[in-house]
Write an enzyme that holds these catalytic residues in place. Structure first.
Site, PDB file in Angstrom:
ATOM      1  N   ASP A  10       0.859  -1.291   0.101  1.00 25.93           N
ATOM      2  CA  ASP A  10      -0.029   0.241  -0.024  1.00 25.93           C
ATOM      3  C   ASP A  10       0.883   1.253  -0.010  1.00 25.93           C
ATOM      4  O   ASP A  10       1.991   1.292   0.676  1.00 25.93           O
ATOM      5  CB  ASP A  10      -0.862  -0.046   1.414  1.00 25.93           C
ATOM      6  CG  ASP A  10      -1.970   1.008   1.257  1.00 25.93           C
ATOM      7  OD1 ASP A  10      -2.349   1.539   0.047  1.00 25.93           O
ATOM      8  OD2 ASP A  10      -2.779   1.224   2.158  1.00 25.93           O
ATOM      9  N   THR A  16     -10.699  -6.608  -5.791  1.00 22.55           N
ATOM     10  CA  THR A  16     -12.029  -6.521  -6.276  1.00 22.55           C
ATOM     11  C   THR A  16     -12.416  -5.000  -6.125  1.00 22.55           C
ATOM     12  O   THR A  16     -13.041  -4.589  -7.130  1.00 22.55           O
ATOM     13  CB  THR A  16     -12.990  -7.659  -5.767  1.00 22.55           C
ATOM     14  OG1 THR A  16     -13.059  -7.484  -4.076  1.00 22.55           O
ATOM     15  CG2 THR A  16     -12.937  -8.937  -6.279  1.00 22.55           C
ATOM     16  N   LEU A  43      10.909 -20.833  -4.368  1.00 21.47           N
ATOM     17  CA  LEU A  43       9.796 -19.848  -3.860  1.00 21.47           C
ATOM     18  C   LEU A  43       8.342 -19.989  -4.653  1.00 21.47           C
ATOM     19  O   LEU A  43       8.444 -19.911  -6.013  1.00 21.47           O
ATOM     20  CB  LEU A  43       9.909 -18.577  -3.951  1.00 21.47           C
ATOM     21  CG  LEU A  43       9.089 -17.266  -3.634  1.00 21.47           C
ATOM     22  CD1 LEU A  43       8.679 -17.299  -2.101  1.00 21.47           C
ATOM     23  CD2 LEU A  43       9.363 -15.890  -4.305  1.00 21.47           C
ATOM     24  N   HIS A  70       2.765   3.701  -8.718  1.00 20.43           N
ATOM     25  CA  HIS A  70       2.628   2.353  -9.253  1.00 20.43           C
ATOM     26  C   HIS A  70       3.864   1.533  -9.822  1.00 20.43           C
ATOM     27  O   HIS A  70       4.166   0.499  -9.598  1.00 20.43           O
ATOM     28  CB  HIS A  70       1.401   1.915 -10.116  1.00 20.43           C
ATOM     29  CG  HIS A  70      -0.021   2.428  -9.295  1.00 20.43           C
ATOM     30  ND1 HIS A  70      -0.049   1.988  -8.129  1.00 20.43           N
ATOM     31  CD2 HIS A  70      -1.017   3.120  -9.829  1.00 20.43           C
ATOM     32  CE1 HIS A  70      -1.316   2.307  -7.825  1.00 20.43           C
ATOM     33  NE2 HIS A  70      -1.892   3.011  -8.797  1.00 20.43           N
TER      34      HIS A  70
HETATM   35  C1  FPP Z   1      -1.806   0.353  -3.545  1.00 23.26           C
HETATM   36  O1  FPP Z   1      -1.207   1.624  -3.607  1.00 23.26           O
HETATM   37  C2  FPP Z   1      -1.360  -0.421  -4.257  1.00 23.26           C
HETATM   38  C3  FPP Z   1      -1.847  -1.253  -5.113  1.00 23.26           C
HETATM   39  C4  FPP Z   1      -2.996  -0.868  -6.122  1.00 23.26           C
HETATM   40  C5  FPP Z   1      -1.470  -2.761  -5.532  1.00 23.26           C
HETATM   41  C6  FPP Z   1      -0.034  -2.788  -6.005  1.00 23.26           C
HETATM   42  C7  FPP Z   1       0.152  -2.472  -7.132  1.00 23.26           C
HETATM   43  C8  FPP Z   1       1.567  -2.358  -7.848  1.00 23.26           C
HETATM   44  C9  FPP Z   1       2.905  -2.688  -6.817  1.00 23.26           C
HETATM   45  C10 FPP Z   1       1.776  -2.134  -9.350  1.00 23.26           C
HETATM   46  C11 FPP Z   1       1.632  -3.140 -10.168  1.00 23.26           C
HETATM   47  C12 FPP Z   1       1.498  -4.509  -9.914  1.00 23.26           C
HETATM   48  C13 FPP Z   1       1.923  -5.603 -10.361  1.00 23.26           C
HETATM   49  C14 FPP Z   1       1.691  -6.894 -10.017  1.00 23.26           C
HETATM   50  C15 FPP Z   1       3.048  -5.561 -11.516  1.00 23.26           C
HETATM   51  P1  FPP Z   1      -2.410   3.007  -3.486  1.00 23.26           P
HETATM   52  O2  FPP Z   1      -2.731   3.364  -4.862  1.00 23.26           O
HETATM   53  O3  FPP Z   1      -3.620   2.177  -2.810  1.00 23.26           O
HETATM   54  O4  FPP Z   1      -1.829   4.012  -2.678  1.00 23.26           O
HETATM   55  P2  FPP Z   1      -2.665   4.762  -1.907  1.00 23.26           P
HETATM   56  O5  FPP Z   1      -3.193   4.137  -0.677  1.00 23.26           O
HETATM   57  O6  FPP Z   1      -1.468   5.918  -1.148  1.00 23.26           O
HETATM   58  O7  FPP Z   1      -3.436   5.687  -2.550  1.00 23.26           O
END
Ligand code: FPP
Length: 258
Positions: free
Chosen positions: A34, A80, A145, A51
């Site tokens: 997160d 989801t 793994l 991201h």
């Molecule tokens: C949350 O950050 C993170 C995600 C939505 C999931 C993790 C995604 C990645 C690391 C990128 C792509 C994934 C892969 C598998 C290649 P957020 O957007 O909720 O952060 P915030 O809470 O600060 O808004």
């Protein structure tokens, strides 16, 4: 107290992440990645860039897990609920996922990683489903793994799907209600072939489990760090594991005999 695997290691060994003793390592680590958006915001960048930077953290944590000999690593990559984000952000996340699936297979294979996914995979774009199936197949015989990406995943959906399966079996006379117990339910979850996580890491400081592995986390040790996911790199991961090794796990029992 569990002896720390890092206890007798030199600083350089510690930083390399290669342990000399595997004692007390979590067999299964789950991570709620997160803080990508906040990381970007804190640097006056676009969320998308958060991201992108987050993918590099995935690479470091996967490699460190391989080096340490961790058996299972499960990453919450897309929930989801994430389908409710703006279309542009969803498109970027799908693009990054697609790119990861294309580029990472070589490294996963080299590191003997078995790749798998959990979630409602049929709701992902067809092209991504194909790439997932390909990577799963290509790595199915690897013995290192097990890397699991939770995609279009929510724990409540997982439990609903398990309950539907069970209800059908009862309806068809394959299973009787008296035979339903914890083990039977566990065997109908997406994670049926995995042990429950020993250790849950959540980045960016939020104190919640966000619909992730609710059944499986019953006795999992939880570690929350304020560090945003894109800044969570190998050393942060090693520090987290070190903290796990100091925990005393009782699984509802007690250490006192009187
Ligand atoms: C949350 O950050 C993170 C995600 C939505 C999931 C993790 C995604 C990645 C690391 C990128 C792509 C994934 C892969 C598998 C290649 P957020 O957007 O909720 O952060 P915030 O809470 O600060 O808004």
């Amino acid at each position: 107290m569990i002896k720390s695997i890092f206890k007798d290691m030199t600083q350089s060994n510690f930083e390399s992440g290669v342990s000399e003793s595997k004692e007390g390592l979590p067999a299964h680590i789950a991570i709620i990645m997160d803080g990508n958006g906040r990381w970007a915001e804190s640097k006056s960048l676009k969320r998308i860039q958060g991201h992108q930077a987050g993918v590099e953290s995935i690479r470091e944590v996967v490699t460190a897990s391989c080096d340490l000999g961790i058996q299972y690593l499960t990453l919450y990559a897309f929930s989801t609920e994430n389908w409710q984000r703006p279309k542009l952000e969803i498109d970027v996340l799908m693009h990054l996922l697609s790119d990861y699936l294309d580029k990472e297979l070589k490294t996963l294979t080299k590191n003997n990683v078995r790749f798998q996914v959990i979630g409602r995979i049929h709701t992902l774009p067809k092209e991504i489903q194909k790439k997932i199936a390909f990577n799963v197949k290509e790595t199915e015989n690897n013995t290192g793994l097990t890397l699991t990406l939770a995609l279009s995943y929510s724990s409540r959906c997982e439990i609903v799907d398990a309950m539907k399966d069970l209800a059908l079996k009862v309806k068809d006379g394959i299973l009787s209600p008296e035979d339903i117990n914890e083990e039977v339910i566990q065997q109908h979850l997406y994670t049926k072939d995995m042990p429950d996580p020993d250790f849950l890491i959540r980045t960016s400081g939020e104190m919640r489990v966000s619909n992730f592995l609710l059944w499986q986390l019953s006795y999992t040790e939880i570690f929350v760090t304020d560090v945003f996911w894109p800044d969570f790199r190998k050393q942060n991961f090693l520090n987290a594991i070190q903290s796990f090794q100091k925990r005393e796990r009782r699984f509802g029992r007690t250490n006192f005999s009187n």
